[in-house]
Write a protein that holds these residues in place. Structure first.
Motif, short mmCIF file in Angstrom:
data_model
loop_
_atom_site.label_atom_id
_atom_site.label_comp_id
_atom_site.label_asym_id
_atom_site.label_seq_id
_atom_site.Cartn_x
_atom_site.Cartn_y
_atom_site.Cartn_z
N GLU A 164 8.90 -38.02 36.70
CA GLU A 164 9.59 -37.88 35.43
C GLU A 164 10.73 -36.89 35.58
OE1 GLU A 164 7.73 -37.50 31.79
OE2 GLU A 164 6.12 -38.89 32.22
N LYS A 165 11.76 -37.07 34.77
CA LYS A 165 12.90 -36.17 34.77
C LYS A 165 12.41 -34.79 34.31
CE LYS A 165 17.44 -35.85 32.63
NZ LYS A 165 18.34 -36.43 31.65
N GLN A 197 12.05 -31.25 32.49
CA GLN A 197 12.47 -30.85 31.16
C GLN A 197 12.53 -29.33 31.04
OE1 GLN A 197 9.49 -33.80 29.32
NE2 GLN A 197 10.97 -33.40 27.71
N GLU A 198 12.50 -28.65 32.15
CA GLU A 198 12.65 -27.20 32.10
C GLU A 198 13.53 -26.75 33.24
OE1 GLU A 198 8.81 -25.24 34.11
OE2 GLU A 198 8.37 -26.32 32.26
N GLY A 251 15.13 -30.97 25.69
CA GLY A 251 14.78 -32.36 25.42
C GLY A 251 14.93 -33.25 26.64
N LYS A 252 14.13 -34.29 26.72
CA LYS A 252 14.08 -35.17 27.88
C LYS A 252 15.42 -35.82 28.21
CE LYS A 252 10.93 -38.46 29.90
NZ LYS A 252 9.64 -39.07 29.73
N TYR A 253 16.17 -36.21 27.22
CA TYR A 253 17.44 -36.90 27.46
C TYR A 253 18.63 -36.05 27.06
CZ TYR A 253 14.17 -40.70 28.01
OH TYR A 253 13.14 -41.49 28.44
N SER A 254 18.50 -34.74 27.16
CA SER A 254 19.56 -33.82 26.76
C SER A 254 20.60 -33.64 27.86
CB SER A 254 18.98 -32.44 26.44
OG SER A 254 18.07 -32.52 25.40
#
Length: 92
Positions: free
Chosen positions: A35-36, A38-39, A65-68
């Motif tokens: 997964e991409k 997120q931190e 956010g995941k898609y930020s």
């Protein structure tokens, strides 16, 4: 850590932390299933808007956010530039 990039307004330059390569039980996760992240760690922060100064500072570990944001490469390293409003919180 010094980067040759200065974000404007309420933008923040984040170095994403590496994605986990194994699960807690020791199963190796292939690249296609990761997964991409997120931190990450704030590397540079803009001054903020006129009435709203930036609240994060260089060195803060943040959750976003995941898609930020937008991915970019600076001095050969991968970074993410995001608006401060897309940061969900500071870790630790």
């Amino acid at each position: 850590m010094s980067v040759n990039f200065r974000p404007l307004a309420d933008r923040v330059l984040v170095e994403p932390t590496a994605a986990e390569t194994t699960t807690a039980s020791g199963i190796i996760i292939p690249d296609t299933a990761k997964e991409k992240p997120q931190e990450g760690i704030v590397v540079a922060a803009g001054p903020g808007k006129v009435d709203e100064p930036t609240t994060v500072k260089v060195g803060d570990k943040v959750l976003y956010g995941k898609y930020s944001g937008s991915e970019l490469k600076v001095d050969g390293k991968d970074y993410l530039i995001i608006k401060e409003g897309d940061i969900l919180g500071i870790i630790g």
